[in-house]
Write a protein that holds these residues in place. Structure first.
Motif, short mmCIF file in Angstrom:
data_model
loop_
_atom_site.label_atom_id
_atom_site.label_comp_id
_atom_site.label_asym_id
_atom_site.label_seq_id
_atom_site.Cartn_x
_atom_site.Cartn_y
_atom_site.Cartn_z
N TYR A 1 75.12 73.99 11.34
CA TYR A 1 76.52 73.56 11.32
C TYR A 1 76.73 72.67 10.10
N ARG A 2 77.69 73.04 9.29
CA ARG A 2 77.98 72.24 8.10
C ARG A 2 79.42 71.77 8.16
N GLY A 3 79.70 70.73 7.47
CA GLY A 3 81.08 70.28 7.33
C GLY A 3 81.65 69.67 8.60
N LEU A 4 82.36 70.46 9.38
CA LEU A 4 83.10 69.95 10.53
C LEU A 4 82.27 69.87 11.80
N GLY A 5 81.11 70.44 11.82
CA GLY A 5 80.27 70.37 13.00
C GLY A 5 80.54 71.48 13.97
N ARG A 6 80.20 71.25 15.23
CA ARG A 6 80.32 72.29 16.25
C ARG A 6 81.72 72.46 16.79
N CYS A 7 82.47 71.40 16.95
CA CYS A 7 83.77 71.43 17.64
C CYS A 7 84.90 71.50 16.62
N VAL A 8 84.99 72.60 15.95
CA VAL A 8 86.00 72.76 14.90
C VAL A 8 87.41 72.79 15.50
N CYS A 9 87.56 73.41 16.67
CA CYS A 9 88.86 73.50 17.33
C CYS A 9 89.41 72.10 17.65
N CYS A 10 88.57 71.23 18.18
CA CYS A 10 89.03 69.86 18.49
C CYS A 10 89.41 69.11 17.22
N PHE A 11 88.68 69.34 16.14
CA PHE A 11 89.00 68.70 14.88
C PHE A 11 90.39 69.10 14.41
N TRP A 12 90.67 70.40 14.39
CA TRP A 12 91.97 70.86 13.89
C TRP A 12 93.11 70.47 14.83
N LEU A 13 92.86 70.40 16.13
CA LEU A 13 93.89 69.91 17.05
C LEU A 13 94.19 68.43 16.79
N ALA A 14 93.17 67.65 16.52
CA ALA A 14 93.38 66.23 16.24
C ALA A 14 94.18 66.05 14.95
N VAL A 15 93.85 66.85 13.93
CA VAL A 15 94.59 66.76 12.67
C VAL A 15 96.04 67.19 12.88
N ALA A 16 96.25 68.27 13.65
CA ALA A 16 97.61 68.74 13.91
C ALA A 16 98.43 67.69 14.67
N PHE A 17 97.84 67.06 15.66
CA PHE A 17 98.55 66.02 16.41
C PHE A 17 98.90 64.86 15.48
N ASP A 18 97.96 64.49 14.62
CA ASP A 18 98.24 63.39 13.68
C ASP A 18 99.39 63.74 12.74
N VAL A 19 99.39 64.96 12.20
CA VAL A 19 100.43 65.36 11.25
C VAL A 19 101.78 65.44 11.94
N VAL A 20 101.83 66.07 13.10
CA VAL A 20 103.11 66.20 13.83
C VAL A 20 103.62 64.81 14.24
N GLY A 21 102.72 63.98 14.75
CA GLY A 21 103.13 62.64 15.15
C GLY A 21 103.65 61.82 13.99
N ILE B 1 77.61 64.88 18.65
CA ILE B 1 76.46 63.99 18.78
C ILE B 1 75.22 64.83 19.03
N GLU B 2 74.19 64.60 18.25
CA GLU B 2 72.94 65.34 18.41
C GLU B 2 71.88 64.41 18.94
N VAL B 3 71.25 64.84 20.03
CA VAL B 3 70.17 64.07 20.64
C VAL B 3 68.96 64.97 20.74
N LEU B 4 67.83 64.50 20.29
CA LEU B 4 66.60 65.27 20.36
C LEU B 4 66.15 65.39 21.81
N SER B 5 65.48 66.49 22.13
CA SER B 5 65.04 66.69 23.51
C SER B 5 64.01 65.64 23.93
N ALA B 6 63.27 65.08 22.98
CA ALA B 6 62.32 64.02 23.31
C ALA B 6 63.04 62.77 23.79
N GLU B 7 64.23 62.51 23.24
CA GLU B 7 65.00 61.35 23.68
C GLU B 7 65.67 61.59 25.02
N LEU B 8 65.95 62.86 25.35
CA LEU B 8 66.57 63.19 26.63
C LEU B 8 65.59 63.17 27.78
N GLU B 9 64.32 63.19 27.47
CA GLU B 9 63.31 63.31 28.50
C GLU B 9 63.45 62.26 29.59
#
Length: 178
Positions: free
Chosen positions: A5-25, A66-74
């Motif tokens: 994942y580069r740039g915007l990460g995994r949740c691209v839809c949430c990113f663009w919705l947040a930007v759209a809400f900011d612009v419209v608001g 947020i990325e958490v390693l499986s060793a930290e989730l143990e």
């Protein structure tokens, strides 16, 4: 192999919705500030609310990346390594046995008798001991008495009764039949 994942990460839809809400608001808010209309205050408030609601999408986007390693989730979620042994394995096995025995004894000895419902017993059935041991289900009769005022100056109601007794009509405390 996990996708990179580069740039915007995994949740691209949430990113663009947040930007759209900011612009419209922001557009609605600026319309309320600079356009001469009689409902300018509504536009200002609506723009501010839409910008505030964009925070929900920003939180979703951030927490989804947020990325958490499986060793930290143990330790947090109970993921265990296969090669782990020793005292930790013994303690975990003892804890599972103890929890299982407590759970089965509560189910067997009447979780319904303590007021809670059984998980396997259909959820709605209660034991006969619970119904018999519930004295609060019976109707309670309450008697009311009329008291004579101590000080005659405090007695301000104009009573037409000559003697000292005050008559009160009988009232029922509950409307449920006995």
């Amino acid at each position: 192999m996990e996708p990179a994942y580069r740039g915007l990460g995994r949740c691209v839809c949430c990113f663009w919705l947040a930007v759209a809400f900011d612009v419209v608001g922001l557009l609605v808010l600026l319309l309320g500030v600079f356009v001469d209309v009689f409902f300018y205050d509504l536009l200002i408030y609506a723009g501010a609310i839409v910008i505030f609601l964009s925070l929900v999408w920003w939180v979703f986007w951030y927490s989804g990346n947020i990325e958490v390693l499986s060793a930290e989730l143990e330790d947090d979620v109970g993921l265990t390594k296969k090669d782990k042994g020793g005292i930790g394995k013994v303690v975990r096995r003892l804890s599972n046995r103890l929890a299982g025995s407590i759970r089965s004894s509560v189910r067997r000895n009447g979780a319904a008798a303590t007021g809670s419902f059984s998980r396997q017993g259909g959820g709605g059935r209660r034991s006969a001991a619970h119904v018999a041991a519930a004295p609060h289900l019976e109707q309670v009769v309450v008697a009311l008495a009329t008291l004579k005022p101590i000080d005659e100056r405090l007695h301000t109601c104009g009573s037409s009764v000559d003697n000292d007794d005050v008559e009160m009509p009988s009232t029922a405390t509950e409307g449920a039949p006995t």
